[in-house]
Write a protein that holds these residues in place. Structure first.
Motif, PDB file in Angstrom:
ATOM      1  N   ASP A 117       3.447  -8.703  -2.796  1.00 28.06           N
ATOM      2  CA  ASP A 117       2.423  -9.528  -3.440  1.00 28.06           C
ATOM      3  C   ASP A 117       3.130 -10.424  -4.454  1.00 28.06           C
ATOM      4  O   ASP A 117       3.471 -10.000  -5.551  1.00 28.06           O
ATOM      5  CB  ASP A 117       1.390  -8.629  -4.127  1.00 28.06           C
ATOM      6  CG  ASP A 117       0.257  -9.437  -4.756  1.00 28.06           C
ATOM      7  OD1 ASP A 117       0.166 -10.646  -4.466  1.00 28.06           O
ATOM      8  OD2 ASP A 117      -0.541  -8.859  -5.532  1.00 28.06           O
ATOM      9  N   SER A 166      -2.551  -6.683   2.455  1.00 30.05           N
ATOM     10  CA  SER A 166      -1.491  -6.200   1.571  1.00 30.05           C
ATOM     11  C   SER A 166      -1.605  -4.710   1.306  1.00 30.05           C
ATOM     12  O   SER A 166      -0.605  -4.061   0.961  1.00 30.05           O
ATOM     13  CB  SER A 166      -1.541  -6.953   0.233  1.00 30.05           C
ATOM     14  OG  SER A 166      -1.317  -8.319   0.425  1.00 30.05           O
ATOM     15  N   ARG A 167      -2.794  -4.167   1.470  1.00 26.82           N
ATOM     16  CA  ARG A 167      -2.996  -2.727   1.231  1.00 26.82           C
ATOM     17  C   ARG A 167      -3.032  -1.920   2.516  1.00 26.82           C
ATOM     18  O   ARG A 167      -3.340  -0.725   2.486  1.00 26.82           O
ATOM     19  CB  ARG A 167      -4.306  -2.530   0.458  1.00 26.82           C
ATOM     20  CG  ARG A 167      -4.298  -3.127  -0.947  1.00 26.82           C
ATOM     21  CD  ARG A 167      -5.512  -2.683  -1.743  1.00 26.82           C
ATOM     22  NE  ARG A 167      -6.738  -3.288  -1.231  1.00 26.82           N
ATOM     23  CZ  ARG A 167      -7.237  -4.455  -1.646  1.00 26.82           C
ATOM     24  NH1 ARG A 167      -6.600  -5.130  -2.582  1.00 26.82           N
ATOM     25  NH2 ARG A 167      -8.354  -4.929  -1.138  1.00 26.82           N
ATOM     26  N   PRO A 170       0.552 -12.529   1.801  1.00 26.59           N
ATOM     27  CA  PRO A 170       1.632 -11.650   1.361  1.00 26.59           C
ATOM     28  C   PRO A 170       2.955 -12.056   1.989  1.00 26.59           C
ATOM     29  O   PRO A 170       3.011 -12.505   3.139  1.00 26.59           O
ATOM     30  CB  PRO A 170       1.189 -10.265   1.856  1.00 26.59           C
ATOM     31  CG  PRO A 170       0.247 -10.537   2.976  1.00 26.59           C
ATOM     32  CD  PRO A 170      -0.429 -11.830   2.654  1.00 26.59           C
ATOM     33  N   ALA A 229       5.667  -6.382  -6.779  1.00 26.85           N
ATOM     34  CA  ALA A 229       4.715  -5.427  -6.215  1.00 26.85           C
ATOM     35  C   ALA A 229       4.898  -5.368  -4.706  1.00 26.85           C
ATOM     36  O   ALA A 229       4.917  -6.399  -4.033  1.00 26.85           O
ATOM     37  CB  ALA A 229       3.290  -5.848  -6.557  1.00 26.85           C
ATOM     38  N   ASP A 259      -5.579 -10.060   0.717  1.00 27.83           N
ATOM     39  CA  ASP A 259      -5.625  -8.938  -0.231  1.00 27.83           C
ATOM     40  C   ASP A 259      -5.751  -7.611   0.503  1.00 27.83           C
ATOM     41  O   ASP A 259      -5.088  -6.620   0.155  1.00 27.83           O
ATOM     42  CB  ASP A 259      -6.792  -9.116  -1.204  1.00 27.83           C
ATOM     43  CG  ASP A 259      -6.560 -10.241  -2.196  1.00 27.83           C
ATOM     44  OD1 ASP A 259      -5.385 -10.638  -2.377  1.00 27.83           O
ATOM     45  OD2 ASP A 259      -7.539 -10.736  -2.784  1.00 27.83           O
ATOM     46  N   ILE A 302       4.216  -2.876  -0.873  1.00 32.11           N
ATOM     47  CA  ILE A 302       3.563  -1.775  -0.173  1.00 32.11           C
ATOM     48  C   ILE A 302       4.621  -1.055   0.639  1.00 32.11           C
ATOM     49  O   ILE A 302       5.169  -1.598   1.607  1.00 32.11           O
ATOM     50  CB  ILE A 302       2.446  -2.289   0.758  1.00 32.11           C
ATOM     51  CG1 ILE A 302       1.427  -3.117  -0.018  1.00 32.11           C
ATOM     52  CG2 ILE A 302       1.771  -1.128   1.466  1.00 32.11           C
ATOM     53  CD1 ILE A 302       0.686  -2.332  -1.080  1.00 32.11           C
ATOM     54  N   ARG A 335       1.852   2.810   0.313  1.00 37.07           N
ATOM     55  CA  ARG A 335       1.672   3.029  -1.116  1.00 37.07           C
ATOM     56  C   ARG A 335       2.116   1.805  -1.889  1.00 37.07           C
ATOM     57  O   ARG A 335       3.155   1.216  -1.588  1.00 37.07           O
ATOM     58  CB  ARG A 335       2.475   4.254  -1.586  1.00 37.07           C
ATOM     59  CG  ARG A 335       2.068   5.552  -0.920  1.00 37.07           C
ATOM     60  CD  ARG A 335       2.891   6.713  -1.481  1.00 37.07           C
ATOM     61  NE  ARG A 335       4.329   6.462  -1.361  1.00 37.07           N
ATOM     62  CZ  ARG A 335       5.019   6.712  -0.263  1.00 37.07           C
ATOM     63  NH1 ARG A 335       4.420   7.211   0.801  1.00 37.07           N
ATOM     64  NH2 ARG A 335       6.323   6.478  -0.233  1.00 37.07           N
ATOM     65  N   SER A 336       1.351   1.444  -2.875  1.00 36.96           N
ATOM     66  CA  SER A 336       1.710   0.311  -3.719  1.00 36.96           C
ATOM     67  C   SER A 336       2.752   0.765  -4.741  1.00 36.96           C
ATOM     68  O   SER A 336       2.559   1.771  -5.433  1.00 36.96           O
ATOM     69  CB  SER A 336       0.464  -0.220  -4.441  1.00 36.96           C
ATOM     70  OG  SER A 336       0.800  -1.296  -5.280  1.00 36.96           O
ATOM     71  N   GLU A 337       3.855   0.033  -4.809  1.00 37.29           N
ATOM     72  CA  GLU A 337       4.950   0.381  -5.704  1.00 37.29           C
ATOM     73  C   GLU A 337       5.415  -0.871  -6.454  1.00 37.29           C
ATOM     74  O   GLU A 337       5.311  -1.990  -5.959  1.00 37.29           O
ATOM     75  CB  GLU A 337       6.136   0.952  -4.920  1.00 37.29           C
ATOM     76  CG  GLU A 337       5.838   2.183  -4.095  1.00 37.29           C
ATOM     77  CD  GLU A 337       5.891   3.460  -4.920  1.00 37.29           C
ATOM     78  OE1 GLU A 337       6.166   3.349  -6.137  1.00 37.29           O
ATOM     79  OE2 GLU A 337       5.687   4.543  -4.356  1.00 37.29           O
ATOM     80  N   GLN A 338       5.943  -0.663  -7.641  1.00 32.82           N
ATOM     81  CA  GLN A 338       6.589  -1.732  -8.390  1.00 32.82           C
ATOM     82  C   GLN A 338       8.104  -1.577  -8.221  1.00 32.82           C
ATOM     83  O   GLN A 338       8.683  -0.591  -8.657  1.00 32.82           O
ATOM     84  CB  GLN A 338       6.205  -1.659  -9.874  1.00 32.82           C
ATOM     85  CG  GLN A 338       4.789  -2.119 -10.184  1.00 32.82           C
ATOM     86  CD  GLN A 338       4.621  -3.622  -9.991  1.00 32.82           C
ATOM     87  OE1 GLN A 338       5.528  -4.404 -10.264  1.00 32.82           O
ATOM     88  NE2 GLN A 338       3.447  -4.020  -9.509  1.00 32.82           N
TER      89      GLN A 338
END
Length: 787
Positions: free
Chosen positions: A94, A629-630, A101, A155, A626, A157, A161-164
């Motif tokens: 993101d 992206s998930r 994305p 950011a 959006d 995926i 799982r969303s990760e930084q």
């Protein structure tokens, strides 16, 4: 300074415009030679150095999931020096300022960097450290496009799982000199990148502890690559092996090899054209100079100068012009090479500056001009050296005049007297007239060829994005899945229509010919991916059989109606025979297409898909992106509109620079040929033109006669150039066909118009310069001169 040296300088000064025109034409040929050869040397040296220092692998292999213990058995393969196992996965990013994305290729870093293959080159920052810190390296083109620096976060995926991800370094790799996104054709540095993460952390993030899905191997020189590949495939088969391949099939290396081949062709063909034209011009000018200086040659011989001294004097005239051309060409070629290298860097990624001009190339460039000049003036020098003093003191024997073809046919009665004189002069010098027309034709043909390339690219892009790709978005799944994934995609916001597809790695065999490629399985032929030939005609995808690109069919020596054996390189690895239903003359790659249902049936995997094409409601694009992206299953998102925009911007930039070069080169040829021919004609006819002035012709009438000669030569040369350009464009389209790119033969009418306008403008500039000289003609000086 010796007397002959002073005479040489005076001769050069009196013919400075002609000498400059010749130098410019010759310099263009030398510049093209320097540009192509220096770029080829630079690219090859950069590749070899990069590969060697960063231990670029020789063999590549992929699997679904293989245990780490298998690495030992891979190392035992005869001829294998080193083996690196790693985890490679896809991720979505993101990025601020982007609606859709971006996509990333996640690669694990080996624990021991010193012995690793495909070593990363760290441009700034440091390597990732520790575990559970989500530290990564990012490919520097992506970082450059988004202004990312060490310490920034992105950011992503990862496995749903969303990760930084915290960027700790900017890096590059010999594996991705030419980085193409999945399903893409050109690099998109702002939308696709590579992230490198520590091995342990990568394994934990993607549930790959104790396992790997990607292998790199280095083999000893002389080892059979095919044998190693066969052995690797055997070991990985039970773990979902996806087929091994050598460096020659690695996408990045394949592109570089293709570029080197194209540069090699440019080095051999283009400079020769310019050098031949400049040699003709130099021969023309020096021959006329020697003819006008017969008395001076006689005087020099009478004063005791030897034959060789006089020959060296006139050879020095040619050598000085050629030496200036060589220096100018060397400087121009280096400048062009550096500029085009910068364009190459938009596609390729090397550490530091890759442009280099080797001393041997510079020495060859400095030698080409004088060598061409020496060959060009051989005939004229022989005549000057054989001229005896007594013969030189006499005027040359008058030309034996006969009725010309125009006069014998009777067409001269239709021409006014002044034009009749011009036609008679041109017809009585057929070789000079023909070569001048040839020079104009050559300039026209080069312009047609350059703009035809742009026409072909426009044709390809228009077909590809207006008719072939009939979707808005291409969603690429991280792993092949069953058709239940389609139901999830259909429920995404803004989705109007869906069409699944699947790409399968295969080895096709017919007789003794084999080729590794992929089969693209499409649901139906009239859906969101159409099969079109270069002529725009659509090929219907059959329910049974395979459609091959024409170049692949030729390589396999197979025709429609014949059988081809398909060895699948993934899954259960079935082997089956199928009919070649049709061939298609496409634009790139070695493509094969089948109906998705038929492909899955032969694979014994019903309902499996690898991605989905979708049409989208523009009002809900942001919501769709959006949600995508998930979505954990989606590895990459290719937006057709963004891809087209990136293509057109990149192509426009490259073609714009090449068009500038071609226009400059063509104008140089046209002006050089026309101006020099007209100056020689003016020196030969100066007494005749002055006599006409005495007889009552006005300055304008006399100038018009001289301009009529230029007009006739241009009028003859331009149509020949249009025909020659057409043939040259066809030859180029045919000769440059490769597995990577195949440009169609397309020429628009405005391409011919542009070529005509530019050459005519160059002719007009030459005409203006000649007309000024005619208008300033000194009657007394000309009439006093002895014949």
């Amino acid at each position: 300074m010796r007397a002959l040296h002073r005479k040489l300088l005076r001769d050069l000064w009196h013919t400075k415009e002609q000498a400059l025109a010749i130098s410019v034409v010759m310099a263009c040929g030398i510049a093209t030679f320097v540009m192509a050869l220096s770029m080829m040397d630079s690219l090859r040296a950069a590749v070899d150095t990069y590969y060697q220092r960063h231990r670029f692998a020789d063999v590549f292999a992929h699997a679904r999931r293989a245990p780490d213990s298998l690495a030992g058995r891979l190392r035992e393969i005869s001829g294998v020096i080193a083996v690196d196992t790693r985890t490679v996965k896809g991720a979505l990013l993101d990025m601020p300022g982007m609606d859709e994305p971006a996509s990333a290729r996640m690669i694990s870093l080996p624990t021991n960097q010193a012995s690793a293959l495909n070593l990363v080159h760290l441009r700034s920052g440091r390597l990732p450290e520790g575990r559970n810190r989500r530290e990564v390296l990012v490919s520097h083109r992506f970082a450059e496009a988004h202004g990312l620096l060490p310490g920034d976060s992105v950011a992503a995926i990862l496995d749903g799982r969303s990760e930084q991800l915290r960027i700790v370094g900017i890096a590059m790799s010999p594996e991705f000199v030419y980085l193409i996104p999945p399903g893409g054709l050109l690099p998109q540095h702002d939308r696709y990148c590579v992230f490198w993460m520590g091995h342990e952390e990568m394994s934990a993030a993607f549930n790959m502890d104790g396992a790997f899905n990607d292998v790199l191997l280095q083999i000893m020189p002389g080892t059979s690559e095919a044998t190693v590949i066969q052995r690797v495939d055997t070991l990985l088969a039970r773990y979902g092996g996806l087929g091994s391949y050598g460096r020659s099939d690695q996408p990045s290396h394949q592109f570089i090899t293709n570029e080197l081949d194209e540069l090699r062709g440019m080095t051999l063909i283009v400079p020769v054209v310019f050098l031949v034209v400049s040699a003709f011009l130099l021969h023309l000018v020096l021959g006329r100079l020697i003819s006008l200086q017969r008395e001076q040659i006689a005087a020099l011989r009478a004063l005791g100068y030897t034959t060789w001294e006089i020959g060296r004097h006139y050879l020095g005239f040619a050598m000085l012009i050629a030496l200036v051309a060589s220096i100018l060409g060397l400087a121009l070629g280096a400048m062009m090479g550096r500029g085009l290298t910068a364009l190459y860097m938009d596609f390729m990624d090397f550490p530091g500056s890759i442009y280099m001009l080797r001393p041997p190339v510079a020495l060859m460039a400095l030698a080409i001009g004088p060598a061409t000049g020496a060959l060009a003036v051989t005939g004229a020098l022989r005549g000057a050296m054989r001229l005896s003093p007594a013969e030189a003191m006499r005027p040359p024997a008058p030309t034996s005049y006969r009725p010309t073809i125009v006069e014998r046919v009777g067409l001269h009665r239709l021409l006014p007297v002044s034009l009749r004189m011009v036609v008679r002069y041109l017809e009585r010098r057929p070789i000079k007239t023909a070569l001048s027309a040839f020079g104009v034709a050559l300039a026209t043909a080069i312009l047609v060829l350059g703009n035809a390339t742009e026409d072909a690219v426009d044709h390809v892009l228009n077909l590809q994005f207006d008719r072939v790709l009939q979707r808005d978005v291409d969603l690429v799944f991280s792993d092949e899945t069953d058709s239940s994934a389609l139901a999830s995609v259909r429920h995404l916001p803004g989705v109007l229509a869906t069409e699944p597809y699947r790409s399968v790695g295969v080895r096709l065999r017919h007789g003794s010919a084999t080729r590794r490629t992929g089969i693209l399985g499409l649901e139906r032929g009239d859906g969101m991916h159409h099969l079109l030939g270069q002529d725009g005609r659509e090929v219907v995808l059959p329910d049974h059989g395979v459609v091959l690109s024409k170049i692949l069919a030729d390589f396999l020596r197979v025709k429609p109606g014949e059988q081809v054996t398909v060895e699948v390189l993934q899954g259960r690895r079935p082997v089956f025979d199928t009919i070649v239903a049709a061939t298609i003359e496409d634009f790139s790659g070695l493509a094969a297409y089948m109906h998705l249902g038929e492909l899955n049936r032969l694979m014994r995997e019903p309902g499996v898909v690898g991605g989905v094409y979708i049409r989208v409601d523009d009002a809900k694009r942001s919501e769709l992106y959006d949600e995508v992206s998930r979505t954990p299953r989606i590895m990459a998102v290719n937006v057709t509109e963004s891809t087209e925009q990136s293509f057109r911007e990149t192509i426009a930039k490259n073609l714009g620079l090449m068009r500038t070069f071609l226009i400059g080169f063509s104008a140089a040829i046209a002006i050089g040929v026309i101006y020099n021919g007209a100056r020689v004609s003016l020196s030969e006819r100066g007494r005749d033109l002055a006599s006409l002035r005495v007889l009552g012709f006005s300055r304008l009438e006399v100038a018009t006669m001289q301009l009529a000669e230029l007009t006739i030569i241009t009028a003859v040369g331009v149509p020949l150039g249009l025909v020659g350009g057409y043939a040259l464009a066809w030859f180029t389209a045919t000769a440059t066909r490769s597995e990577l790119v195949r440009m169609p033969f397309v020429i628009h009418s405005d391409t011919f118009a542009i070529a005509v306008v530019i050459v005519c403008m160059a002719s007009c500039l030459s005409g203006i310069a000649i007309a000024r000289r005619v208008l300033r003609l000194d009657l007394m000086a000309v009439l006093k001169a002895r014949e």
